[in-house]
Design an enzyme around this catalytic site. Sequence first.
Site, PDB file in Angstrom:
ATOM      1  N   ARG A 173       0.837  -1.206   0.000  1.00 50.95           N
ATOM      2  CA  ARG A 173       0.000   0.000   0.000  1.00 50.95           C
ATOM      3  C   ARG A 173       0.869   1.253   0.000  1.00 50.95           C
ATOM      4  O   ARG A 173       0.563   2.242  -0.672  1.00 50.95           O
ATOM      5  CB  ARG A 173      -0.956  -0.027   1.204  1.00 50.95           C
ATOM      6  CG  ARG A 173      -1.983   1.094   1.168  1.00 50.95           C
ATOM      7  CD  ARG A 173      -3.061   0.925   2.226  1.00 50.95           C
ATOM      8  NE  ARG A 173      -2.540   1.101   3.571  1.00 50.95           N
ATOM      9  CZ  ARG A 173      -3.270   0.950   4.682  1.00 50.95           C
ATOM     10  NH1 ARG A 173      -4.550   0.617   4.595  1.00 50.95           N
ATOM     11  NH2 ARG A 173      -2.741   1.130   5.866  1.00 50.95           N
ATOM     12  N   LYS A 199      -2.651   7.029   1.358  1.00 48.47           N
ATOM     13  CA  LYS A 199      -2.550   7.303   2.796  1.00 48.47           C
ATOM     14  C   LYS A 199      -1.551   8.445   2.964  1.00 48.47           C
ATOM     15  O   LYS A 199      -0.378   8.239   3.252  1.00 48.47           O
ATOM     16  CB  LYS A 199      -2.110   6.031   3.532  1.00 48.47           C
ATOM     17  CG  LYS A 199      -2.475   6.049   5.000  1.00 48.47           C
ATOM     18  CD  LYS A 199      -2.426   4.658   5.588  1.00 48.47           C
ATOM     19  CE  LYS A 199      -2.398   4.673   7.096  1.00 48.47           C
ATOM     20  NZ  LYS A 199      -3.522   5.313   7.749  1.00 48.47           N
TER      21      LYS A 199
END
Length: 285
Positions: A52, A151
Amino acid sequence: MALKVWLNDKLVDKDQAKISVFDHGLLYGDGIFEGIRVYNSKIFEFDAHIKRLYQSAKAIRLVIPMDADTLKDAVNQTVVANNIENGYIRLIITRGIGDLGLDPLICKDAGVVVIADHIQLYPEEFYEEGLTVISGTTIRNHPMSLPPQIKSLNYLNNILAKIEAIDAGAAEVIMYNHEGYVAEASGDNVFIVRDSIIYTPPVEAGSLEGITRDVVIRLATKENITVIEKNLTRCDLYVADEFFLTGTAAEVIGIVKIDGRIIGDGKPGATTQLLREKFDEYTRA
Ligand code: PXG
């Protein structure tokens, strides 16, 4: 023993772990991060977090200045140096040092920071009794504006919502998207149970592709519970049989009240408790 922090290419003492005021991570929130748990000296879902992180980096055209194995090694060294058996890792990649202008490409070297420390958890009674949340008025960033899968170091959207929760004396805040559907909580993903089926908003509704969310979906499926990704309205939350959140810090936690409406019988429900147990077993395994 002083906490050791990984800074760019080595471990340094906590009080030496400083970055420039010209780092665009500070000037513009230009950077990305991961929050990762350590359970029994093992880094939880390490590969998923690393994946991620690299995807977030790619999305914002940020070059992480080392390959995944080297970065994982830095994280491992930081965990070991601080004797973290059960704790929390914050892995941060900043855009690096530039000048007072937005242009990210003048920042030649991205900054790498790894902090491994103990974790502040919700008290146990919060898990037994469940949390009270509110619906926030701050809507989640539009996915075409700042994709919530990234993120990023810019959490102001979530912080504005969190302030609403704090002002209301609630533990968390539910954020809705520009269409009025549930996106996520300020730092957790949202799930409900209705007629023994679990529903969670699709990531396109504006939520992070939570790693705990993924694990919980897998655990529920293994228990033969159907999980459906579907847009949820505020009313869906109000009339749910059960309501819970998932996230790295909170793990699986029941919600028992939203906007004054009691969920179920006012206690975390059976499915929530089952998934919390299964999650506990999984992290201990
Ligand atoms: N949505 C948002 C906006 C998050 O920030 C999650 C969902 C859950 O994702 P994971 O992958 O953790 O299951 C997050 C995670 C902190 C903290 O210090 C925040 C997160 C994770 C760890 C620590 O507030 N956010």
